[in-house]
Design an enzyme around this catalytic site. Structure first.
Site, PDB file in Angstrom:
ATOM      1  N   SER A  38       0.800  -1.227   0.000  1.00 28.58           N
ATOM      2  CA  SER A  38       0.000   0.000   0.000  1.00 28.58           C
ATOM      3  C   SER A  38       0.830   1.273   0.000  1.00 28.58           C
ATOM      4  CB  SER A  38      -0.939   0.005   1.211  1.00 28.58           C
ATOM      5  OG  SER A  38      -0.220  -0.205   2.408  1.00 28.58           O
ATOM      6  N   ASP A 329      -2.861   8.020   7.815  1.00 34.83           N
ATOM      7  CA  ASP A 329      -3.815   7.211   8.577  1.00 34.83           C
ATOM      8  C   ASP A 329      -3.027   6.454   9.644  1.00 34.83           C
ATOM      9  OD1 ASP A 329      -2.594   5.172   7.140  1.00 34.83           O
ATOM     10  OD2 ASP A 329      -4.294   4.869   5.796  1.00 34.83           O
ATOM     11  N   HIS A 332      -0.005   4.588   7.078  1.00 34.40           N
ATOM     12  CA  HIS A 332       0.620   5.128   5.874  1.00 34.40           C
ATOM     13  C   HIS A 332       1.043   6.580   6.051  1.00 34.40           C
ATOM     14  CE1 HIS A 332      -2.332   1.982   4.642  1.00 34.40           C
ATOM     15  NE2 HIS A 332      -1.243   1.523   4.057  1.00 34.40           N
TER      16      HIS A 332
END
Length: 369
Positions: A38, A329, A332
């Site tokens: 991600s 978040d 990340h």
């Protein structure tokens, strides 16, 4: 304009000005291929039935196209490195590659998938299907075949083209976050000691990287794992009031140490190739004084649920001073943090940032098949 927003805009402007000093407007390599999780995903998970998604607000709040599937507020690591390498446009996701023009494919593809791991089962049991490293390699094989057709059905021409490309691979974080650290979903924690687990991960990763070599990769940047124990998610789930969960960082460091040894092994075995190691833990631990806030910038859910869901609440609030935050978040980084990390990966500021060379020098190498 409120003072907080003024500071935010000023800091962001300085970051972008700092980034521009590396970009000379010319593509330093003909193509750039991206593998990973991600931290690199730019939309490959959007159509998957998984909780590992970021194609909704407030993700992309600072990205021109909005929420595209990038797990941050703006550009991610792959986007910024592409700019540093001189590419005018971002590298397209594999999910959109079938609709991409031939010239776009020749410049590279992003295969990264949020939640992906070295191990195929990683993330699947708790968040749903993602595109593992093995599956990303299969997708790249399909791309290599298409490139051969574009270049006149010539595998030799395709191999020559691919040998000049930069490949970045950033994978392994989820093999801890969404596997080893979740014993209620995965048996690895009870099957392996931390050192044993790092060893089996490296063994599988080694096979995957040799496959990547067989598919034509010759200039490969391997990104080590970051300070997972210092992310808001891990602190909430496993911490005891401390700023970082050190036992998690220590476990991750076992993997990174073995990865450096793997870089040496691969370079010794493949004389026509250069693998480098990017010390993500090092480059992410030295943040500018202006980027100091480590709390999540977006609104997140109940992190103590311990189910691996660390993303923003859909259409939730986002902080106004995003350029002052390290974390977007619970897992990340913000674009501001990515800029700093990408710069030091591209041109090392400290000897510990990259090994044995940085991405800038990797791009300049003239390697032959």
């Amino acid at each position: 304009m409120p003072m907080g927003l003024k500071v935010c805009h000023l800091v962001l402007s300085l970051i972008l000005m700092d980034l521009s000093k590396w970009v000379n407007g010319a593509e330093q390599v003909p193509c750039y291929f991206i593998f990973g999780d991600s931290l690199w995903d730019n939309g490959n998970n959007n159509a998957l039935s998984t909780k590992a998604k970021a194609n909704y607000p407030p993700y992309g709040i600072d990205f021109p196209e909005g929420a595209t599937g990038r797990f941050t507020n703006g550009r991610n690591m792959g986007d910024i490195l592409a700019q540093l390498l001189g590419f005018e446009n971002f590298i397209p996701s594999f999910a959109h590659a079938s609709n991409a023009k031939d010239q776009e494919i020749l410049r590279g593809v992003n295969y990264a998938s949020g939640g992906a791991g070295i191990r195929n089962e990683t993330t699947r049991n708790n968040l749903g299907p993602v595109i593992s490293m093995d599956m990303q390699l299969q997708n790249h094989q399909n791309t290599a075949s298409r490139i051969a057709k574009i270049l006149g059905n010539s595998e030799e021409s395709a191999a020559k083209h691919l040998s000049k490309c930069i490949y970045s691979v950033g994978i392994g974080n989820n093999d801890y976050i969404n596997n080893y650290l979740l014993p209620q979903f995965y048996p690895t924690n009870s099957s392996y000691t931390p050192d044993q687990y790092a060893t089996v991960l490296i063994q599988q990763y080694s096979l995957q990287l040799k496959t990547l070599y067989n598919f034509g990769a010759r200039k490969v940047a391997l990104f080590g794992l970051g300070l997972i124990g210092c992310t808001p998610g891990c602190i909430a789930m496993y911490g005891n009031g401390t700023s970082c969960v050190e036992y998690i960082n220590n476990e991750v460091q076992m993997f990174n140490t073995k990865l450096v040894s793997l870089v040496d092994e691969l370079n010794n075995n493949f004389q026509d190739t250069k693998f480098i190691y990017v010390n993500t833990s090092s480059v992410s631990s030295s943040v500018p004084a202006t980027v100091i806030n480590t709390s999540p910038c977006c609104e997140v859910g109940n992190l103590t649920a311990n189910n691996g869901v660390l993303t923003c609440i859909p259409s939730g609030t986002a902080c106004p001073n995003r350029a002052e935050h390290i974390m977007w978040d619970a897992a990340h980084p913000t674009e501001a943090a990515y800029v700093m990390m990408a710069e030091r990966s591209y041109k090392a500021q400290l000897p510990s940032d990259t090994y044995p060379i940085d991405i800038h020098h990797l791009a300049q190498l003239n390697l032959t098949n």
